[in-house]
Motif scaffolding. Structure first.
Motif, PDB file in Angstrom:
ATOM      1  N   PHE A  93       0.794  -1.221   0.000  1.00 37.25           N
ATOM      2  CA  PHE A  93       0.000   0.000   0.000  1.00 37.25           C
ATOM      3  C   PHE A  93       0.833   1.281   0.000  1.00 37.25           C
ATOM      4  N   THR A  94       2.139   1.161  -0.100  1.00 38.61           N
ATOM      5  CA  THR A  94       2.989   2.355  -0.148  1.00 38.61           C
ATOM      6  C   THR A  94       3.942   2.358  -1.344  1.00 38.61           C
ATOM      7  N   ILE A  95       4.621   1.255  -1.590  1.00 40.67           N
ATOM      8  CA  ILE A  95       5.615   1.193  -2.672  1.00 40.67           C
ATOM      9  C   ILE A  95       5.025   1.534  -4.044  1.00 40.67           C
ATOM     10  N   PRO A  96       3.806   1.056  -4.402  1.00 44.02           N
ATOM     11  CA  PRO A  96       3.242   1.431  -5.711  1.00 44.02           C
ATOM     12  C   PRO A  96       3.110   2.936  -5.917  1.00 44.02           C
ATOM     13  N   GLY A  97       3.106   3.709  -4.823  1.00 42.20           N
ATOM     14  CA  GLY A  97       3.033   5.164  -4.958  1.00 42.20           C
ATOM     15  C   GLY A  97       4.212   5.737  -5.730  1.00 42.20           C
ATOM     16  N   ILE A  98       5.339   5.024  -5.723  1.00 40.44           N
ATOM     17  CA  ILE A  98       6.511   5.480  -6.485  1.00 40.44           C
ATOM     18  C   ILE A  98       6.174   5.562  -7.965  1.00 40.44           C
ATOM     19  N   TRP A  99       5.482   4.544  -8.482  1.00 40.52           N
ATOM     20  CA  TRP A  99       5.147   4.526  -9.906  1.00 40.52           C
ATOM     21  C   TRP A  99       3.944   5.435 -10.207  1.00 40.52           C
ATOM     22  N   MET A 100       3.149   5.755  -9.191  1.00 35.57           N
ATOM     23  CA  MET A 100       2.090   6.744  -9.400  1.00 35.57           C
ATOM     24  C   MET A 100       2.685   8.126  -9.615  1.00 35.57           C
ATOM     25  N   VAL A 101       3.746   8.423  -8.908  1.00 35.48           N
ATOM     26  CA  VAL A 101       4.425   9.702  -9.052  1.00 35.48           C
ATOM     27  C   VAL A 101       5.273   9.730 -10.318  1.00 35.48           C
ATOM     28  N   ASN A 102       5.986   8.631 -10.566  1.00 32.77           N
ATOM     29  CA  ASN A 102       6.860   8.547 -11.734  1.00 32.77           C
ATOM     30  C   ASN A 102       6.753   7.160 -12.354  1.00 32.77           C
ATOM     31  N   PRO A 103       5.961   7.006 -13.415  1.00 30.88           N
ATOM     32  CA  PRO A 103       5.776   5.688 -14.041  1.00 30.88           C
ATOM     33  C   PRO A 103       7.071   5.069 -14.552  1.00 30.88           C
ATOM     34  N   GLU A 104       8.101   5.872 -14.790  1.00 33.89           N
ATOM     35  CA  GLU A 104       9.360   5.365 -15.315  1.00 33.89           C
ATOM     36  C   GLU A 104      10.364   5.020 -14.209  1.00 33.89           C
ATOM     37  N   ALA A 105       9.947   5.136 -12.955  1.00 29.10           N
ATOM     38  CA  ALA A 105      10.866   4.911 -11.835  1.00 29.10           C
ATOM     39  C   ALA A 105      11.332   3.455 -11.801  1.00 29.10           C
ATOM     40  N   LYS A 106      12.558   3.267 -11.322  1.00 25.51           N
ATOM     41  CA  LYS A 106      13.122   1.922 -11.189  1.00 25.51           C
ATOM     42  C   LYS A 106      13.565   1.724  -9.737  1.00 25.51           C
ATOM     43  N   VAL A 107      13.133   0.629  -9.160  1.00 27.67           N
ATOM     44  CA  VAL A 107      13.482   0.305  -7.777  1.00 27.67           C
ATOM     45  C   VAL A 107      14.211  -1.033  -7.776  1.00 27.67           C
ATOM     46  N   SER A 108      15.427  -1.041  -7.291  1.00 22.31           N
ATOM     47  CA  SER A 108      16.209  -2.275  -7.270  1.00 22.31           C
ATOM     48  C   SER A 108      15.752  -3.190  -6.141  1.00 22.31           C
ATOM     49  N   PHE A 109      16.115  -4.458  -6.273  1.00 21.46           N
ATOM     50  CA  PHE A 109      15.770  -5.435  -5.242  1.00 21.46           C
ATOM     51  C   PHE A 109      16.432  -5.064  -3.918  1.00 21.46           C
ATOM     52  N   PHE A 110      17.675  -4.620  -3.972  1.00 21.54           N
ATOM     53  CA  PHE A 110      18.392  -4.244  -2.752  1.00 21.54           C
ATOM     54  C   PHE A 110      17.696  -3.077  -2.052  1.00 21.54           C
ATOM     55  N   THR A 111      17.267  -2.087  -2.818  1.00 24.17           N
ATOM     56  CA  THR A 111      16.557  -0.942  -2.243  1.00 24.17           C
ATOM     57  C   THR A 111      15.266  -1.378  -1.564  1.00 24.17           C
ATOM     58  N   LEU A 112      14.546  -2.286  -2.216  1.00 24.59           N
ATOM     59  CA  LEU A 112      13.283  -2.776  -1.653  1.00 24.59           C
ATOM     60  C   LEU A 112      13.525  -3.523  -0.349  1.00 24.59           C
ATOM     61  N   VAL A 113      14.584  -4.325  -0.290  1.00 19.23           N
ATOM     62  CA  VAL A 113      14.914  -5.067   0.927  1.00 19.23           C
ATOM     63  C   VAL A 113      15.251  -4.104   2.059  1.00 19.23           C
ATOM     64  N   VAL A 114      16.054  -3.075   1.759  1.00 22.88           N
ATOM     65  CA  VAL A 114      16.441  -2.099   2.777  1.00 22.88           C
ATOM     66  C   VAL A 114      15.219  -1.346   3.303  1.00 22.88           C
ATOM     67  N   VAL A 115      14.339  -0.917   2.391  1.00 23.78           N
ATOM     68  CA  VAL A 115      13.114  -0.218   2.802  1.00 23.78           C
ATOM     69  C   VAL A 115      12.249  -1.117   3.679  1.00 23.78           C
ATOM     70  N   THR A 116      12.151  -2.390   3.294  1.00 30.28           N
ATOM     71  CA  THR A 116      11.346  -3.340   4.067  1.00 30.28           C
ATOM     72  C   THR A 116      11.904  -3.519   5.475  1.00 30.28           C
ATOM     73  N   LEU A 117      13.203  -3.717   5.580  1.00 33.04           N
ATOM     74  CA  LEU A 117      13.829  -3.914   6.893  1.00 33.04           C
ATOM     75  C   LEU A 117      13.706  -2.655   7.752  1.00 33.04           C
ATOM     76  N   CYS A 118      13.931  -1.491   7.153  1.00 35.81           N
ATOM     77  CA  CYS A 118      13.828  -0.237   7.915  1.00 35.81           C
ATOM     78  C   CYS A 118      12.401  -0.016   8.403  1.00 35.81           C
ATOM     79  N   GLY A 119      11.438  -0.282   7.522  1.00 39.89           N
ATOM     80  CA  GLY A 119      10.036  -0.130   7.926  1.00 39.89           C
ATOM     81  C   GLY A 119       9.647  -1.084   9.032  1.00 39.89           C
ATOM     82  N   THR A 120      10.166  -2.313   8.965  1.00 42.95           N
ATOM     83  CA  THR A 120       9.873  -3.308  10.001  1.00 42.95           C
ATOM     84  C   THR A 120      10.454  -2.895  11.345  1.00 42.95           C
ATOM     85  N   VAL A 121      11.711  -2.437  11.335  1.00 40.62           N
ATOM     86  CA  VAL A 121      12.360  -2.018  12.580  1.00 40.62           C
ATOM     87  C   VAL A 121      11.652  -0.811  13.184  1.00 40.62           C
ATOM     88  N   LEU A 122      11.326   0.173  12.344  1.00 39.84           N
ATOM     89  CA  LEU A 122      10.612   1.356  12.845  1.00 39.84           C
ATOM     90  C   LEU A 122       9.243   0.982  13.401  1.00 39.84           C
TER      91      LEU A 122
END
Length: 270
Positions: A93-122
């Motif tokens: 419910f949050t990550i798809p917002g990246i492509w709503m803002v910029n349809p051409e955006a690219k998110v790497s697997f490593f970035t997604l893992v880091v965001v997931t871990l940071c969100g979980t810890v917070l």
């Protein structure tokens, strides 16, 4: 007397008996599976039925089969698995917002893992900080959590409660297989007559939805149903026919935005 003895036995369990290696391993594996499956369901359906009850039954079944378990070890395992659903909700419910803002955006697997871990810890940190206020101070009702605890207790005690629990689970499984796998039961009851009048109202045949309605109670379920009736019988058809909305899609988008606004506004108001 039996309840007092049972309570003493549970209190007598040591921390080592509750937080075991197998509870951690099973919880971690289950959390990964639940995160992946729940993220798919959320992206596919646009909604996420929380898997709390499912993982409670799954944890109970696995640990009972392994033997020498206790209600607290089961609770640790199912809590760890349940975290996967919460992580999935945060992602879907949050990550798809990246492509709503910029349809051409690219998110790497490593970035997604880091965001997931940071969100979980917070999430863990802030949950710990506000727990005392909302759980002990406000004593707010949490029907899903209460249902999960009652499910574990019923399954652990066995007997009549256990039979009710697993017979209802079996019925739901058979019903869902007949509906989704074999097509014997329709997924929903709809009316072409209503559809022709831009009234896209129907009844979804789902044991899960019936169970959720029973858990949250008639007041909240009735409010939810009333919102659906107002939306599909008044806002959408009247809005389109009167020219307020240019199309059914525009009316539906307004309905969805209004629903989210009411939920957020009610939460802030409370």
């Amino acid at each position: 007397m039996e309840k007092e003895n049972e309570s003493k036995i549970r209190h007598a369990e040591t921390f080592k008996d509750q937080l075991t290696l197998r509870s951690i391993v099973l919880g971690a594996i289950g959390s990964v599976v639940i995160t992946a499956s729940s993220t798919y369901v959320a992206l596919r359906m646009g909604a996420l039925p929380w898997p709390t009850i499912f993982v409670a039954i799954l944890s109970l079944t696995i640990l009972k089969a392994l033997g020498k378990t206790n209600i607290n070890e089961i609770n640790v395992t199912h809590t760890a698995m349940s975290a996967g659903g919460l992580v999935a909700g945060g992602l879907a419910f949050t990550i798809p917002g990246i492509w709503m803002v910029n349809p051409e955006a690219k998110v790497s697997f490593f970035t997604l893992v880091v965001v997931t871990l940071c969100g979980t810890v917070l999430g863990l940190i802030f949950t710990g900080l506000i727990r005392k206020h909302f759980i002990e101070g406000e004593r707010l009702p949490f029907p899903m959590g209460i249902a999960a605890s009652q499910t574990l207790i019923a399954g652990d005690e066995g007997g009549k409660k256990g039979r009710y629990l697993f017979s209802s689970l079996g019925f739901a499984a058979i019903f869902t297989a007949l509906r989704d796998q074999f097509g014997v039961i329709p997924a929903a009851l709809t009316s072409q007559t209503l559809f022709a009048k831009n009234i896209f109202f129907g009844a979804w045949l789902s044991p899960m939805a019936a169970g959720i309605g029973y858990i949250i109670g008639p007041l909240y379920m009735g409010t939810w149903f009333l919102g659906a009736v107002l939306s599909y019988f008044l806002i959408i058809p009247l809005g389109v026919s009167s020219g307020i909305f240019s199309s059914v899609d525009a009316a539906t988008a307004f309905k969805n935005s209004m629903g989210i606004g009411l939920i957020v506004g009610s939460g802030v108001g409370v």
